[in-house]
Motif scaffolding. Structure first.
Motif, PDB file in Angstrom:
ATOM      1  N   TYR A  31       0.794  -1.219  -0.048  1.00 49.45           N
ATOM      2  CA  TYR A  31      -0.160  -0.105   0.130  1.00 49.45           C
ATOM      3  C   TYR A  31       1.004   1.219  -0.003  1.00 49.45           C
ATOM      4  CZ  TYR A  31      -3.892  -3.222   1.085  1.00 49.45           C
ATOM      5  OH  TYR A  31      -4.913  -4.046   0.970  1.00 49.45           O
ATOM      6  N   VAL A  32       0.502   2.281  -0.849  1.00 49.69           N
ATOM      7  CA  VAL A  32       0.997   3.580  -0.662  1.00 49.69           C
ATOM      8  C   VAL A  32       0.503   4.287   0.659  1.00 49.69           C
ATOM      9  CG1 VAL A  32       1.343   5.701  -1.846  1.00 49.69           C
ATOM     10  CG2 VAL A  32       1.446   3.832  -3.275  1.00 49.69           C
ATOM     11  N   VAL A  33       1.429   4.806   1.323  1.00 48.76           N
ATOM     12  CA  VAL A  33       0.984   5.589   2.411  1.00 48.76           C
ATOM     13  C   VAL A  33       1.562   6.962   2.477  1.00 48.76           C
ATOM     14  CG1 VAL A  33       1.284   5.632   5.028  1.00 48.76           C
ATOM     15  CG2 VAL A  33       1.067   3.393   3.741  1.00 48.76           C
ATOM     16  N   HIS A  34       0.886   7.901   2.416  1.00 46.58           N
ATOM     17  CA  HIS A  34       1.145   9.291   2.651  1.00 46.58           C
ATOM     18  C   HIS A  34       0.932   9.998   4.075  1.00 46.58           C
ATOM     19  CE1 HIS A  34       1.486   9.508  -1.866  1.00 46.58           C
ATOM     20  NE2 HIS A  34       0.129   9.433  -1.871  1.00 46.58           N
ATOM     21  N   ALA A  35       1.763  10.470   4.821  1.00 47.77           N
ATOM     22  CA  ALA A  35       1.398  11.009   6.015  1.00 47.77           C
ATOM     23  C   ALA A  35       1.675  12.703   5.848  1.00 47.77           C
ATOM     24  CB  ALA A  35       2.364  10.410   6.976  1.00 47.77           C
ATOM     25  N   LEU A  36       0.507  13.266   6.258  1.00 49.34           N
ATOM     26  CA  LEU A  36       0.656  14.956   6.241  1.00 49.34           C
ATOM     27  C   LEU A  36       0.991  15.380   7.362  1.00 49.34           C
ATOM     28  CD1 LEU A  36      -2.786  15.427   4.527  1.00 49.34           C
ATOM     29  CD2 LEU A  36      -0.490  15.313   3.266  1.00 49.34           C
ATOM     30  N   ASP A  37       1.599  16.812   7.441  1.00 50.08           N
ATOM     31  CA  ASP A  37       1.969  17.443   8.567  1.00 50.08           C
ATOM     32  C   ASP A  37       0.856  18.413   8.695  1.00 50.08           C
ATOM     33  OD1 ASP A  37       4.518  16.546   9.075  1.00 50.08           O
ATOM     34  OD2 ASP A  37       5.331  17.633   7.277  1.00 50.08           O
ATOM     35  N   THR A  38      -0.312  18.135   9.399  1.00 56.27           N
ATOM     36  CA  THR A  38      -1.524  18.692   9.561  1.00 56.27           C
ATOM     37  C   THR A  38      -1.515  18.782  10.965  1.00 56.27           C
ATOM     38  OG1 THR A  38      -2.699  16.566   9.618  1.00 56.27           O
ATOM     39  CG2 THR A  38      -2.761  18.234   7.624  1.00 56.27           C
ATOM     40  N   THR A  39      -2.460  19.715  11.682  1.00 58.41           N
ATOM     41  CA  THR A  39      -2.567  20.285  12.887  1.00 58.41           C
ATOM     42  C   THR A  39      -4.075  20.350  13.318  1.00 58.41           C
ATOM     43  OG1 THR A  39      -2.604  22.473  12.989  1.00 58.41           O
ATOM     44  CG2 THR A  39      -0.440  21.757  12.903  1.00 58.41           C
ATOM     45  N   PRO A  40      -4.565  20.115  14.506  1.00 57.73           N
ATOM     46  CA  PRO A  40      -5.948  20.257  14.840  1.00 57.73           C
ATOM     47  C   PRO A  40      -6.730  21.540  14.264  1.00 57.73           C
ATOM     48  CG  PRO A  40      -4.737  19.324  16.765  1.00 57.73           C
ATOM     49  CD  PRO A  40      -3.725  19.887  15.748  1.00 57.73           C
ATOM     50  N   ASP A  41      -5.645  22.818  14.182  1.00 57.21           N
ATOM     51  CA  ASP A  41      -6.209  23.893  13.990  1.00 57.21           C
ATOM     52  C   ASP A  41      -6.698  24.165  12.217  1.00 57.21           C
ATOM     53  OD1 ASP A  41      -6.046  25.066  16.354  1.00 57.21           O
ATOM     54  OD2 ASP A  41      -3.690  25.524  15.995  1.00 57.21           O
ATOM     55  N   HIS A  42      -6.161  23.098  11.477  1.00 57.00           N
ATOM     56  CA  HIS A  42      -6.605  23.291  10.111  1.00 57.00           C
ATOM     57  C   HIS A  42      -8.037  23.058   9.832  1.00 57.00           C
ATOM     58  CE1 HIS A  42      -2.190  22.553   9.864  1.00 57.00           C
ATOM     59  NE2 HIS A  42      -2.222  23.088   8.466  1.00 57.00           N
ATOM     60  N   ASP A  43      -8.644  23.954   9.061  1.00 58.27           N
ATOM     61  CA  ASP A  43     -10.078  23.698   8.799  1.00 58.27           C
ATOM     62  C   ASP A  43     -10.355  22.507   7.744  1.00 58.27           C
ATOM     63  OD1 ASP A  43      -9.844  24.867   6.173  1.00 58.27           O
ATOM     64  OD2 ASP A  43     -10.542  26.846   6.980  1.00 58.27           O
ATOM     65  N   ASP A  44     -11.559  22.257   7.662  1.00 54.78           N
ATOM     66  CA  ASP A  44     -11.753  21.114   6.771  1.00 54.78           C
ATOM     67  C   ASP A  44     -11.642  21.307   5.283  1.00 54.78           C
ATOM     68  OD1 ASP A  44     -12.816  19.882   8.920  1.00 54.78           O
ATOM     69  OD2 ASP A  44     -14.887  19.953   8.584  1.00 54.78           O
ATOM     70  N   ALA A  45     -11.894  22.673   4.685  1.00 48.39           N
ATOM     71  CA  ALA A  45     -11.528  22.809   3.367  1.00 48.39           C
ATOM     72  C   ALA A  45      -9.941  22.711   2.994  1.00 48.39           C
ATOM     73  CB  ALA A  45     -12.056  24.137   2.990  1.00 48.39           C
ATOM     74  N   ASP A  46      -9.221  23.065   3.902  1.00 44.66           N
ATOM     75  CA  ASP A  46      -7.731  23.100   3.806  1.00 44.66           C
ATOM     76  C   ASP A  46      -6.968  21.541   3.779  1.00 44.66           C
ATOM     77  OD1 ASP A  46      -7.181  25.697   3.497  1.00 44.66           O
ATOM     78  OD2 ASP A  46      -6.820  26.273   5.532  1.00 44.66           O
ATOM     79  N   LEU A  47      -7.755  20.906   4.775  1.00 48.63           N
ATOM     80  CA  LEU A  47      -7.457  19.506   4.833  1.00 48.63           C
ATOM     81  C   LEU A  47      -7.753  18.944   3.669  1.00 48.63           C
ATOM     82  CD1 LEU A  47      -8.499  18.944   8.690  1.00 48.63           C
ATOM     83  CD2 LEU A  47      -6.280  18.542   7.653  1.00 48.63           C
ATOM     84  N   LEU A  48      -8.964  19.015   2.951  1.00 45.84           N
ATOM     85  CA  LEU A  48      -9.551  18.234   2.049  1.00 45.84           C
ATOM     86  C   LEU A  48      -8.405  18.526   0.821  1.00 45.84           C
ATOM     87  CD1 LEU A  48     -11.510  16.306   0.642  1.00 45.84           C
ATOM     88  CD2 LEU A  48     -13.002  18.471   0.443  1.00 45.84           C
ATOM     89  N   ALA A  49      -8.188  19.968   0.675  1.00 44.91           N
ATOM     90  CA  ALA A  49      -7.287  20.196  -0.258  1.00 44.91           C
ATOM     91  C   ALA A  49      -5.917  19.702  -0.096  1.00 44.91           C
ATOM     92  CB  ALA A  49      -7.242  21.876  -0.274  1.00 44.91           C
ATOM     93  N   ALA A  50      -5.392  19.462   0.866  1.00 47.06           N
ATOM     94  CA  ALA A  50      -4.182  18.963   1.289  1.00 47.06           C
ATOM     95  C   ALA A  50      -4.045  17.301   0.826  1.00 47.06           C
ATOM     96  CB  ALA A  50      -3.897  18.878   2.744  1.00 47.06           C
ATOM     97  N   VAL A  51      -5.325  16.792   1.184  1.00 42.45           N
ATOM     98  CA  VAL A  51      -5.486  15.293   0.948  1.00 42.45           C
ATOM     99  C   VAL A  51      -5.847  15.026  -0.606  1.00 42.45           C
ATOM    100  CG1 VAL A  51      -7.262  13.360   1.051  1.00 42.45           C
ATOM    101  CG2 VAL A  51      -6.531  14.802   3.020  1.00 42.45           C
ATOM    102  N   THR A  52      -6.361  15.787  -1.301  1.00 41.78           N
ATOM    103  CA  THR A  52      -6.667  15.695  -2.582  1.00 41.78           C
ATOM    104  C   THR A  52      -5.152  16.075  -3.254  1.00 41.78           C
ATOM    105  OG1 THR A  52      -8.770  16.637  -2.415  1.00 41.78           O
ATOM    106  CG2 THR A  52      -7.764  17.100  -4.735  1.00 41.78           C
ATOM    107  N   GLY A  53      -4.763  17.053  -3.037  1.00 44.60           N
ATOM    108  CA  GLY A  53      -3.144  17.286  -3.371  1.00 44.60           C
ATOM    109  C   GLY A  53      -2.193  16.271  -3.553  1.00 44.60           C
ATOM    110  N   VAL A  54      -2.100  15.479  -2.331  1.00 41.47           N
ATOM    111  CA  VAL A  54      -1.082  14.353  -2.042  1.00 41.47           C
ATOM    112  C   VAL A  54      -1.634  13.144  -2.700  1.00 41.47           C
ATOM    113  CG1 VAL A  54      -2.034  13.281   0.061  1.00 41.47           C
ATOM    114  CG2 VAL A  54       0.365  13.496  -0.350  1.00 41.47           C
TER     115      VAL A  54
END
Length: 251
Positions: free
Chosen positions: A50-73
């Motif tokens: 399986y390909v595994v990506h781990a992001l450098d996110t924090t609890p303060d990131h909002d859902d839209a930014d998180l979704l953009a980061a997931v889509t990007g990676v």
């Protein structure tokens, strides 16, 4: 809210050549953590294809930014099935992303580990925080030597907007939780699991909060791989292998 850095800040582990990817995981870390905290998990799961990506996110990131980061990676054509893996507050973020995702992320499932459900807690000294996080001596040493790790963040208040209030996403989910988790009692994790329409609930014996990096990390990773294989094979997640007791006396 903090803006998510470009997805190039993620760390990625890929299956060894010539193994064709069997699916894609995106890991969202919890309070105080960063992507390399999940290096051991990423290496182990990628070794199984399986390909595994781990992001450098924090609890303060909002859902839209998180979704953009997931889509990007993930890019244009990630190997299916695509699964979000969240630990601590990352588990709550995974739930929220799953509730709002659509064609941009072909999400097939969720792995929720040590979900953070309490909005506040008492501050912990470093030794107490390590004890709450993990009983694995290797991981305790890794965290103690990690200059990028956010000490003292484990009891930061959980942002209220992350707490699951409405209907939960219908994608299949694996909920992993330590039986001895001192931050989120097992009963609260079980109550969350019961609200998910399609869920497997796995309890780690003697496990504490960071179940993906606890002393039983090999068993936990194996459980994740078995669940992923079931997800690949059958939308109904029927067991591929069952262990049946034999009604006969032992020699």
């Amino acid at each position: 809210m903090t803006h998510v850095a470009p997805a190039t800040t993620a760390h990625t582990w890929r299956p060894p050549a010539p193994v064709a990817p069997r699916g894609t995981l995106v890991v969202l870390p919890g309070r105080g953590e960063h992507s390399l905290v999940y290096e051991r998990f990423g290496r182990r799961i990628s070794a199984d294809g399986y390909v595994v990506h781990a992001l450098d996110t924090t609890p303060d990131h909002d859902d839209a930014d998180l979704l953009a980061a997931v889509t990007g990676v993930l890019g244009a054509a990630p190997a299916a099935p695509v699964v979000l893996v969240g630990s601590d507050t990352g588990a709550l973020q995974a739930l929220n992303i799953a509730a709002r995702t659509g064609v941009d992320v072909p999400l097939a499932g969720l792995v929720l580990a040590g979900t953070a459900l309490k909005t506040e807690g008492d501050a912990l000294d470093w030794e107490s925080e390590l004890t709450a996080r993990t009983s694995c001596p290797t991981h305790r040493q890794k965290l103690s030597e990690d200059k990028e790790f956010g000490r003292g963040r484990l009891t930061d208040p959980v942002p209220v907007h992350l707490l699951p209030a409405g209907p939960l996403p219908s994608v299949p989910a694996l909920v992993l939780h330590g039986a001895a988790d001192p931050l989120t009692p097992l009963g609260e994790a079980r109550a969350l699991a019961r609200r998910l329409p399609h869920v497997d609930f796995a309890v780690v014996r003697d496990g504490v909060h960071d179940v993906l990096n606890d002393a039983s990390h090999r068993t936990t990773a194996a459980a994740v791989v078995q669940w992923l294989e079931r997800l690949r094979a059958d939308d109904g997640l029927r067991p591929i292998l069952t262990v049946e007791p034999l009604d006969q006396p032992r020699p």
